[in-house]
Scaffold this active site. Sequence first.
Site, PDB file in Angstrom:
ATOM      1  N   ASP A 166      27.349  20.357  39.021  1.00  0.00           N
ATOM      2  CA  ASP A 166      26.895  21.842  39.516  1.00  0.00           C
ATOM      3  C   ASP A 166      25.758  21.476  40.444  1.00  0.00           C
ATOM      4  O   ASP A 166      25.153  22.601  40.832  1.00  0.00           O
ATOM      5  CB  ASP A 166      26.387  22.526  38.159  1.00  0.00           C
ATOM      6  CG  ASP A 166      26.501  24.056  38.720  1.00  0.00           C
ATOM      7  OD1 ASP A 166      27.214  24.523  39.779  1.00  0.00           O
ATOM      8  OD2 ASP A 166      25.867  24.761  38.021  1.00  0.00           O
ATOM      9  N   CYS A 174      46.260  36.125  35.057  1.00  0.00           N
ATOM     10  CA  CYS A 174      45.427  37.383  34.705  1.00  0.00           C
ATOM     11  C   CYS A 174      46.560  38.670  34.554  1.00  0.00           C
ATOM     12  O   CYS A 174      45.864  39.802  34.161  1.00  0.00           O
ATOM     13  CB  CYS A 174      44.346  37.626  35.890  1.00  0.00           C
ATOM     14  SG  CYS A 174      43.262  36.526  35.773  1.00  0.00           S
ATOM     15  N   CYS A 224      45.556  43.054  34.170  1.00  0.00           N
ATOM     16  CA  CYS A 224      44.251  43.003  33.469  1.00  0.00           C
ATOM     17  C   CYS A 224      43.192  43.017  34.754  1.00  0.00           C
ATOM     18  O   CYS A 224      43.265  42.308  35.298  1.00  0.00           O
ATOM     19  CB  CYS A 224      44.211  42.074  32.683  1.00  0.00           C
ATOM     20  SG  CYS A 224      42.463  42.146  31.827  1.00  0.00           S
ATOM     21  N   CYS A 242      31.603  44.663  35.107  1.00  0.00           N
ATOM     22  CA  CYS A 242      30.525  44.419  36.077  1.00  0.00           C
ATOM     23  C   CYS A 242      29.698  45.522  36.235  1.00  0.00           C
ATOM     24  O   CYS A 242      29.903  46.535  36.678  1.00  0.00           O
ATOM     25  CB  CYS A 242      31.015  43.942  37.259  1.00  0.00           C
ATOM     26  SG  CYS A 242      29.696  43.441  38.396  1.00  0.00           S
ATOM     27  N   CYS A 281      24.041  36.789  33.379  1.00  0.00           N
ATOM     28  CA  CYS A 281      25.021  38.015  33.037  1.00  0.00           C
ATOM     29  C   CYS A 281      26.150  37.318  32.467  1.00  0.00           C
ATOM     30  O   CYS A 281      26.825  36.480  33.025  1.00  0.00           O
ATOM     31  CB  CYS A 281      25.285  39.074  33.937  1.00  0.00           C
ATOM     32  SG  CYS A 281      26.371  40.279  33.539  1.00  0.00           S
ATOM     33  N   CYS A 308      36.799  39.045  28.936  1.00  0.00           N
ATOM     34  CA  CYS A 308      37.916  38.460  29.246  1.00  0.00           C
ATOM     35  C   CYS A 308      38.818  38.595  27.778  1.00  0.00           C
ATOM     36  O   CYS A 308      38.572  37.727  27.040  1.00  0.00           O
ATOM     37  CB  CYS A 308      38.008  37.299  29.837  1.00  0.00           C
ATOM     38  SG  CYS A 308      39.590  36.392  30.043  1.00  0.00           S
TER      39      CYS A 308
END
Length: 346
Positions: free
Chosen positions: A136, A190, A193, A200, A243, A250
């Site tokens: 990262d 997904c 969904c 958000c 956040c 999910c």
Amino acid sequence: MGLKAALLAQARAEGFAAMGVMRPGSVPELAGRLQAFVEAGRHGQMGWMAERMNWRGDPSALWPEARSVVMLAEPYTPDEDPMDAVARREAGAISVYARNRDYHDVVKKRLKRLGRWLIDEAKRQGQGAEIKVFVDTAPVMEKPLAAAAGLGWQGKHTNLLSRDLGNWFFLGAIFTTLDLEPDAPGRENCGSCTACLDACPTRAFPAPFQIDARRCVSYLTIEHHGPVDEALRPMLGNRIYGCDDCLAACPWNKFAIAASEVKYAARDDLRAPALARLAQLDDAAFREKFSGSPIKRIGRDRFVRNVLYAIGNSGQPALAAHAARLADDPDETVRDAANWALSRLK
């Protein structure tokens, strides 16, 4: 046992929950997607995304000698619903991954151990090997590489999803000169969904599978320097570092597995810390409290700015005194946040 199978067994012994392999040049569309994202300005103040774009958009250019990229997943699944902290307006909500030790350090040490094992095992099997490990902080786009390695797919919230792990996991990469058999890429699951998009608080997703970082709470509370747009401040709620809303929403998290690393277990003082106490942190106290934490890298001023936005959104008049004390803070952005909080509470 073949080298790849032995590597998977060792990865699991090290604490990784999943492993996949991809070829460095197997995602040719990556460069175009990154360029479009940057040209649209959706990276905000993250200038590093535009820098070395040729490396970030093409893993084969980062290290031309690499023939395989081993992607690994390490769970940090929370032991409680992260939305509980969001509901406590007198407290601050800190993203699950940042409630204890810095994952960069933890995952990198694990990757280095696994990488050294891979070099030794390859040598034992008569092969020379070199490696580079990334977590990262290098120009590596871990999520699309992990999807290409079969660890899952990038969901509508753009984070990586797995049928076996949900979406609570860190990613690490081992680039190697070894020629390991690649895995089939992950397939999107997904369906219809939209739970993550609907969750958000700032509507940071212009469309499914797209994100505008300039509206993302994680970006605003961590990467964004200076004052946050006043129109967005009320939407931050009490989120003071990162956040988890889209991740927590999910449905695939019903398959999430518990974190095995105790260093990811939340510190009691960071589960839902009182805003009144956080507002009192000076630079020395901030550094002491967040030593070894990823929160430390944003510095006291940006962190207290976030705390003051949360105070302004708290609806708690008793917190006004803490904002008033910071109205003449040496940092201009902190002063601005303090006065905004006072105007909201009045």
